[in-house]
Design a protein around this motif. Sequence first.
Motif, mmCIF file in Angstrom:
data_model
loop_
_atom_site.group_PDB
_atom_site.id
_atom_site.type_symbol
_atom_site.label_atom_id
_atom_site.label_comp_id
_atom_site.label_asym_id
_atom_site.label_seq_id
_atom_site.Cartn_x
_atom_site.Cartn_y
_atom_site.Cartn_z
ATOM 1 N N CYS A 3 0.851 -1.192 0.000
ATOM 2 C CA CYS A 3 0.000 0.000 0.000
ATOM 3 C C CYS A 3 0.891 1.247 0.000
ATOM 4 O O CYS A 3 1.823 1.336 0.806
ATOM 5 N N CYS A 33 0.040 3.158 3.637
ATOM 6 C CA CYS A 33 0.478 2.661 4.952
ATOM 7 C C CYS A 33 1.584 1.599 4.865
ATOM 8 O O CYS A 33 2.154 1.220 5.879
ATOM 9 N N CYS A 90 -7.080 -0.691 0.240
ATOM 10 C CA CYS A 90 -6.232 -1.289 1.271
ATOM 11 C C CYS A 90 -7.104 -1.719 2.459
ATOM 12 O O CYS A 90 -7.859 -0.899 2.984
ATOM 13 N N ASN A 111 -6.173 -2.250 5.362
ATOM 14 C CA ASN A 111 -5.648 -1.643 6.594
ATOM 15 C C ASN A 111 -6.045 -0.183 6.743
ATOM 16 O O ASN A 111 -6.653 0.196 7.734
ATOM 17 N N CYS A 112 -5.741 0.653 5.722
ATOM 18 C CA CYS A 112 -6.000 2.099 5.829
ATOM 19 C C CYS A 112 -7.167 2.563 4.963
ATOM 20 O O CYS A 112 -7.608 3.712 5.095
#
Length: 129
Positions: free
Chosen positions: A107, A110, A121, A123-124
């Motif tokens: 990504c 992040c 993503c 995660n973020c």
Amino acid sequence: MDFITNLIWHDGKFLGVEWSAWKGIGYAGTVIFFSRFLLQWYATERKKQVVVPQAFWWLSLTGALLLFTYSVHQRDSVFIVSYGFTWIPYIRNIIIHRRHKDAHTDCAGCGQKIPPQANYCPNCGGKVV
Ligand SMILES: [Zn+2]
């Protein structure tokens, strides 16, 4: 009590088993092969969904090779056939795991790994470019 003592120490041998290096290979194979189920169960409970970690296939391959080696030593044709071909799907699954892992991208936002078909993503939430 005599029953338990007789079970543990039978005919002057531990568990009444004639121990040898080959028995060690056979039991190691059995323990390694069985441990894959504990690993898979643990991974599944942890993620709350059915998961087959890559280590499952390595344990399968290692356990099967040890059991195959033992079966050849024993000259047991049923046992040989049982473990003679199982390595094919194990190795194929290890290859697919590797390819899937390599197909992940980093990504830009992040730096976390993003699955191959993802548009965002996990995660973020950043858009994959
Ligand atoms: Zn990200």
